[in-house]
Write a protein that holds these residues in place. Sequence first.
Motif, short mmCIF file in Angstrom:
data_model
loop_
_atom_site.label_atom_id
_atom_site.label_comp_id
_atom_site.label_asym_id
_atom_site.label_seq_id
_atom_site.Cartn_x
_atom_site.Cartn_y
_atom_site.Cartn_z
N SER A 1 44.80 -29.34 24.89
CA SER A 1 46.04 -29.43 24.27
C SER A 1 46.10 -29.36 22.95
CB SER A 1 46.28 -31.32 24.51
OG SER A 1 45.49 -32.03 24.00
N VAL A 2 47.07 -29.21 22.39
CA VAL A 2 47.42 -28.86 21.04
C VAL A 2 48.69 -29.90 20.40
CG1 VAL A 2 48.40 -27.35 18.91
CG2 VAL A 2 47.00 -26.62 21.00
N LYS A 3 47.97 -30.64 19.42
CA LYS A 3 48.96 -31.79 18.82
C LYS A 3 49.29 -31.51 17.46
CE LYS A 3 47.33 -35.19 22.20
NZ LYS A 3 46.86 -36.44 22.40
N GLU A 4 50.58 -31.87 16.83
CA GLU A 4 50.70 -31.96 15.41
C GLU A 4 50.92 -33.28 14.79
OE1 GLU A 4 53.97 -29.71 14.66
OE2 GLU A 4 55.52 -31.23 15.62
N LYS A 5 50.31 -33.37 13.65
CA LYS A 5 50.29 -34.72 13.22
C LYS A 5 51.87 -34.91 12.31
CE LYS A 5 47.03 -36.07 10.37
NZ LYS A 5 46.08 -36.05 9.10
N VAL A 6 52.44 -36.15 12.86
CA VAL A 6 53.69 -36.37 12.27
C VAL A 6 53.69 -37.78 11.46
CG1 VAL A 6 56.14 -37.13 12.87
CG2 VAL A 6 54.85 -35.63 14.45
N LEU A 7 54.19 -37.50 10.17
CA LEU A 7 53.94 -38.72 9.18
C LEU A 7 55.14 -39.56 9.50
CD1 LEU A 7 52.67 -36.80 6.05
CD2 LEU A 7 51.50 -37.84 7.80
N PRO A 8 55.26 -41.00 9.18
CA PRO A 8 56.37 -41.66 9.38
C PRO A 8 56.95 -41.52 8.05
CG PRO A 8 54.32 -42.85 8.64
CD PRO A 8 53.97 -41.68 9.22
N GLU A 9 58.64 -41.89 8.28
CA GLU A 9 59.39 -41.51 7.15
C GLU A 9 58.98 -42.96 6.17
OE1 GLU A 9 61.63 -39.55 6.71
OE2 GLU A 9 61.45 -38.52 8.25
N LEU A 10 59.37 -42.52 4.83
CA LEU A 10 59.28 -43.55 3.94
C LEU A 10 60.48 -44.36 3.65
CD1 LEU A 10 57.22 -41.56 0.86
CD2 LEU A 10 56.50 -43.49 2.09
N ASP A 11 60.41 -45.54 4.17
CA ASP A 11 61.43 -46.24 4.10
C ASP A 11 61.16 -47.76 4.34
OD1 ASP A 11 61.00 -46.52 6.88
OD2 ASP A 11 62.61 -45.41 7.64
N ASP A 12 62.22 -48.53 4.23
CA ASP A 12 61.69 -50.22 4.63
C ASP A 12 61.00 -50.56 5.94
OD1 ASP A 12 62.92 -50.34 2.20
OD2 ASP A 12 64.68 -51.47 2.92
N GLU A 13 61.21 -49.76 6.75
CA GLU A 13 60.61 -49.93 8.28
C GLU A 13 59.28 -49.58 8.04
OE1 GLU A 13 60.93 -48.35 12.77
OE2 GLU A 13 62.57 -48.06 11.49
N PHE A 14 58.81 -48.58 7.35
CA PHE A 14 57.22 -47.96 7.11
C PHE A 14 56.61 -49.33 6.34
CE2 PHE A 14 54.10 -46.08 4.17
CZ PHE A 14 53.33 -45.59 4.89
N ALA A 15 57.32 -49.69 5.40
CA ALA A 15 56.68 -50.59 4.51
C ALA A 15 56.31 -51.85 5.18
CB ALA A 15 57.85 -51.22 3.33
N GLN A 16 57.32 -52.32 6.31
CA GLN A 16 56.90 -53.57 7.23
C GLN A 16 55.80 -53.03 8.13
OE1 GLN A 16 60.71 -54.20 9.01
NE2 GLN A 16 61.80 -54.35 6.90
N LEU A 17 55.65 -51.90 8.56
CA LEU A 17 54.64 -51.34 9.31
C LEU A 17 53.44 -51.51 8.75
CD1 LEU A 17 53.51 -50.07 12.21
CD2 LEU A 17 54.28 -48.21 11.03
N ALA A 18 53.02 -50.84 7.62
CA ALA A 18 52.05 -50.51 6.92
C ALA A 18 51.61 -51.60 5.83
CB ALA A 18 52.07 -49.26 6.12
N SER A 19 52.36 -52.66 5.64
CA SER A 19 52.20 -53.83 4.76
C SER A 19 52.74 -55.11 4.90
CB SER A 19 52.18 -53.13 3.06
OG SER A 19 53.87 -53.40 3.12
#
Length: 459
Positions: free
Chosen positions: A236-254
């Motif tokens: 299989s081949v997969k590409e890396k998808v980065l999360p959007e830089l928004d408030d939702e990401f801040a809540q996910l990562a911190s």
Amino acid sequence: MKTAVEELSPTRVKLTVEVPFDELRPSMDAAYKKVAQQVRVPGFRPGKVPARIIEQRFGRAVVLEETLNEAVPKLYGQAVDEVDVFPVSQPDIEVTKIEDGEQIEFTAEVDIRPNFDVPEYEGVEITVDSATVTDADVDAQLDALRQRFATLTGVERAAAAGDYVVMDLRAEIDGENIEEQQASEVSYEVGAGSILQGLDDALVGMSAGEEKTFRTELVGGENAGQEADVIINVKSVKEKVLPELDDEFAQLASEFDTLEELKGSLREQVRRTKLIDQVMQAREKALDTLLEKIDIPIPESALKAEIDARKHNLDHQVAESGLSRDAYFRLYQTTEEERFAEFETTSARAIKVGFVLDKIVKAEELGVSEQELTNFVVRRAMEMGVQPNQLAQHLADNDQLTLAMVEIVRDKAKAVLADSAKVVDTEGNEVDLKAIYTEINGEEVVEEPAESEEQKAEA
């Protein structure tokens, strides 16, 4: 006891030590007891053979030899303290005279730390990096955080650099399958720089379900160093998808609710890191400035021992990697010859640094408290992922507590050098190291050794 010193070179001396026989009495008594335990004489229990019987049956020379074996190392140590030399190698000792009942004489040739004076270090001017935090610094931290929370999504296209593939690998030599050179369901980032030369080039352009063969040199196992055909089957081949830089990401990562709050926290983290870097740079640059002013001859035995220790450690790292020697050096983009040449330079510097810092430790009367030793063990245990009590016991069992204390006081000597210097940053601002200590909550700023490429790989 009387000791005379003859300088053979700036880094080697010969001690001639004369010892009155009276000073050998304790060692001679111990020698009689030891010999009495070892010999068997009819009519006497082991350990109860009188001294006169021992001399009659076995000769006084046996006792004298045992006496000197026990006494001379201690007498050598006393002689070194008496004449105030700093040995850096094992001595070559020779007993040159034995006048039974009168005195003995022995010589000891040993490599020593050469005599030198430490230049004035108060007010030395040094420059360190600025601690100013830029938006680019914060963006770099955000990008690293995004990478950690990236997801992999399957794609219906050929693999490109940066994609991830899941693949099966096997190797053949002259058409014969090599059992130990097989792997299934391997996840790999294309372009990551595999030690298996040619793998990245072969993967670019491959799609799921395709198979390709390329020729390369095996890097591990019994066939390391041999040419082989490596067969890739891409699953299989997969590409890396980065999360959007928004408030939702801040809540996910911190623990923060908004992106702006996360950015503010990252800005503080970067500032703290840069402040600690300023302290580390100040200590190293103050030391470097001092080293440039001193010409210190290096004892050959000490240099050889240091180089041999580094070579031994390198051999251990190569063996632990499971790679062939060529593949190991290729992985770190160097050669064995380059590493050995590097050892020559770094070993000489390490010895010179030790000499200078030890002088400063003595001049500043630096010591190690029980709490400092405890902090050192706890910190080192955390780095190694072991329990502090376990590490403390290991250090005690292997007589390494003294080495730990040497490391602590040498770090304190570096701090003395930096604190005595006039420090400015690249923007021309004065840097107050003591204010930095306060800003980082009064925590001890500990010298962290530069991490080698091998250590990074092991991590």
